[in-house]
Design a protein around this motif. Sequence first.
Motif, PDB file in Angstrom:
ATOM      1  N   ASP A   2       0.827  -1.208   0.000  1.00  0.00           N
ATOM      2  CA  ASP A   2       0.000   0.000   0.000  1.00  0.00           C
ATOM      3  C   ASP A   2       0.863   1.260   0.000  1.00  0.00           C
ATOM      4  O   ASP A   2       0.644   2.174  -0.772  1.00  0.00           O
ATOM      5  CB  ASP A   2      -0.918  -0.015   1.226  1.00  0.00           C
ATOM      6  N   PHE A  38     -12.235  -6.107  -8.376  1.00  0.00           N
ATOM      7  CA  PHE A  38     -11.720  -4.802  -7.958  1.00  0.00           C
ATOM      8  C   PHE A  38     -11.470  -4.734  -6.453  1.00  0.00           C
ATOM      9  O   PHE A  38     -10.982  -3.728  -5.961  1.00  0.00           O
ATOM     10  CB  PHE A  38     -12.694  -3.698  -8.369  1.00  0.00           C
ATOM     11  N   GLU A  39     -11.829  -5.791  -5.737  1.00  0.00           N
ATOM     12  CA  GLU A  39     -11.679  -5.783  -4.283  1.00  0.00           C
ATOM     13  C   GLU A  39     -10.307  -6.291  -3.832  1.00  0.00           C
ATOM     14  O   GLU A  39      -9.988  -6.210  -2.647  1.00  0.00           O
ATOM     15  CB  GLU A  39     -12.772  -6.641  -3.640  1.00  0.00           C
ATOM     16  N   GLU A  40      -9.496  -6.810  -4.779  1.00  0.00           N
ATOM     17  CA  GLU A  40      -8.202  -7.341  -4.350  1.00  0.00           C
ATOM     18  C   GLU A  40      -7.279  -6.198  -3.915  1.00  0.00           C
ATOM     19  O   GLU A  40      -7.446  -5.047  -4.348  1.00  0.00           O
ATOM     20  CB  GLU A  40      -7.587  -8.198  -5.466  1.00  0.00           C
ATOM     21  N   THR A  43      -5.435  -3.416  -6.325  1.00  0.00           N
ATOM     22  CA  THR A  43      -6.404  -2.536  -6.985  1.00  0.00           C
ATOM     23  C   THR A  43      -6.996  -1.545  -5.994  1.00  0.00           C
ATOM     24  O   THR A  43      -7.118  -0.351  -6.288  1.00  0.00           O
ATOM     25  CB  THR A  43      -7.531  -3.371  -7.626  1.00  0.00           C
ATOM     26  N   GLN A  44      -7.373  -2.002  -4.813  1.00  0.00           N
ATOM     27  CA  GLN A  44      -7.946  -1.123  -3.811  1.00  0.00           C
ATOM     28  C   GLN A  44      -6.949  -0.054  -3.365  1.00  0.00           C
ATOM     29  O   GLN A  44      -7.313   1.108  -3.165  1.00  0.00           O
ATOM     30  CB  GLN A  44      -8.413  -1.945  -2.597  1.00  0.00           C
ATOM     31  N   SER A  45      -5.693  -0.432  -3.207  1.00  0.00           N
ATOM     32  CA  SER A  45      -4.661   0.534  -2.813  1.00  0.00           C
ATOM     33  C   SER A  45      -4.482   1.595  -3.888  1.00  0.00           C
ATOM     34  O   SER A  45      -4.310   2.784  -3.592  1.00  0.00           O
ATOM     35  CB  SER A  45      -3.327  -0.184  -2.565  1.00  0.00           C
ATOM     36  N   LEU A  47      -6.773   2.542  -6.225  1.00  0.00           N
ATOM     37  CA  LEU A  47      -7.971   3.372  -6.325  1.00  0.00           C
ATOM     38  C   LEU A  47      -8.080   4.361  -5.168  1.00  0.00           C
ATOM     39  O   LEU A  47      -8.643   5.454  -5.333  1.00  0.00           O
ATOM     40  CB  LEU A  47      -9.222   2.498  -6.370  1.00  0.00           C
ATOM     41  N   SER A  48      -7.541   3.998  -4.000  1.00  0.00           N
ATOM     42  CA  SER A  48      -7.618   4.903  -2.855  1.00  0.00           C
ATOM     43  C   SER A  48      -6.603   6.046  -2.965  1.00  0.00           C
ATOM     44  O   SER A  48      -6.693   7.015  -2.216  1.00  0.00           O
ATOM     45  CB  SER A  48      -7.368   4.124  -1.561  1.00  0.00           C
TER      46      SER A  48
END
Length: 221
Positions: A2, A38-40, A43-45, A47-48
């Motif tokens: 992250d 998209f929850e992996e 990808t989440q890091s 998008l945030s």
Amino acid sequence: MDSSIKGVYERAGIIRTNDGSIGSLTMIGTVSPAGGNFEEPVTQSTLSTVKDFLGLSAERAYKRFYPAVDILISWSRYLKQLAPWFEKNVEPGWVKRVEEMIELLHTGNSIEQMMQVTGEEGVTLDDFITSQKALFLDMVYLQQDAFDDVDASAPLERQKETFGLVYELVNRQYKFQDKQAARDYFTRLTGLFKNLNYAHPDSSDRANYLKQIQELAESVT
């Protein structure tokens, strides 16, 4: 993972170069989540951290809707941030109109999903017209032909003119007798508008297509 992703993207923005001058750095990254999940974590890091996301759609590519960027899952945090620039350099009310057109696309998609279950007879004429307006907006403004000399690129002035015309057409109060009449109208309108997109600026063809579009619109309003 992250922190490393954020560290990379946080390098973008306004920077000072080695000679002391000020410049900007835009960073574009790609993420391909396995199975479209998209929850992996990666990808989440991502998008945030980023402020703009363009989501590619296999369904749109299959339909030959290019570029295959899905407006329904794409987003930008810059729109309101840059609103003062758009107001000054494009035209007043630009951001508000863009937001209205995004809402139209979402509404049109919801109606389209409903029709896949109930059929066209399951929606009202007004809803059907809304879905046709959304499809028209998608076909003539969100799609481009990379193999055409004119349509391959869209200077700001052309984007402004085209968007203004599309906005005016989808906000007209149409008088259709039935859904078939609405479909026929938007099919003809889409064809004329695509030809307009291919016409060179200031050409007689462009002027002729603009005239035909206005005459067609006035015939049903």
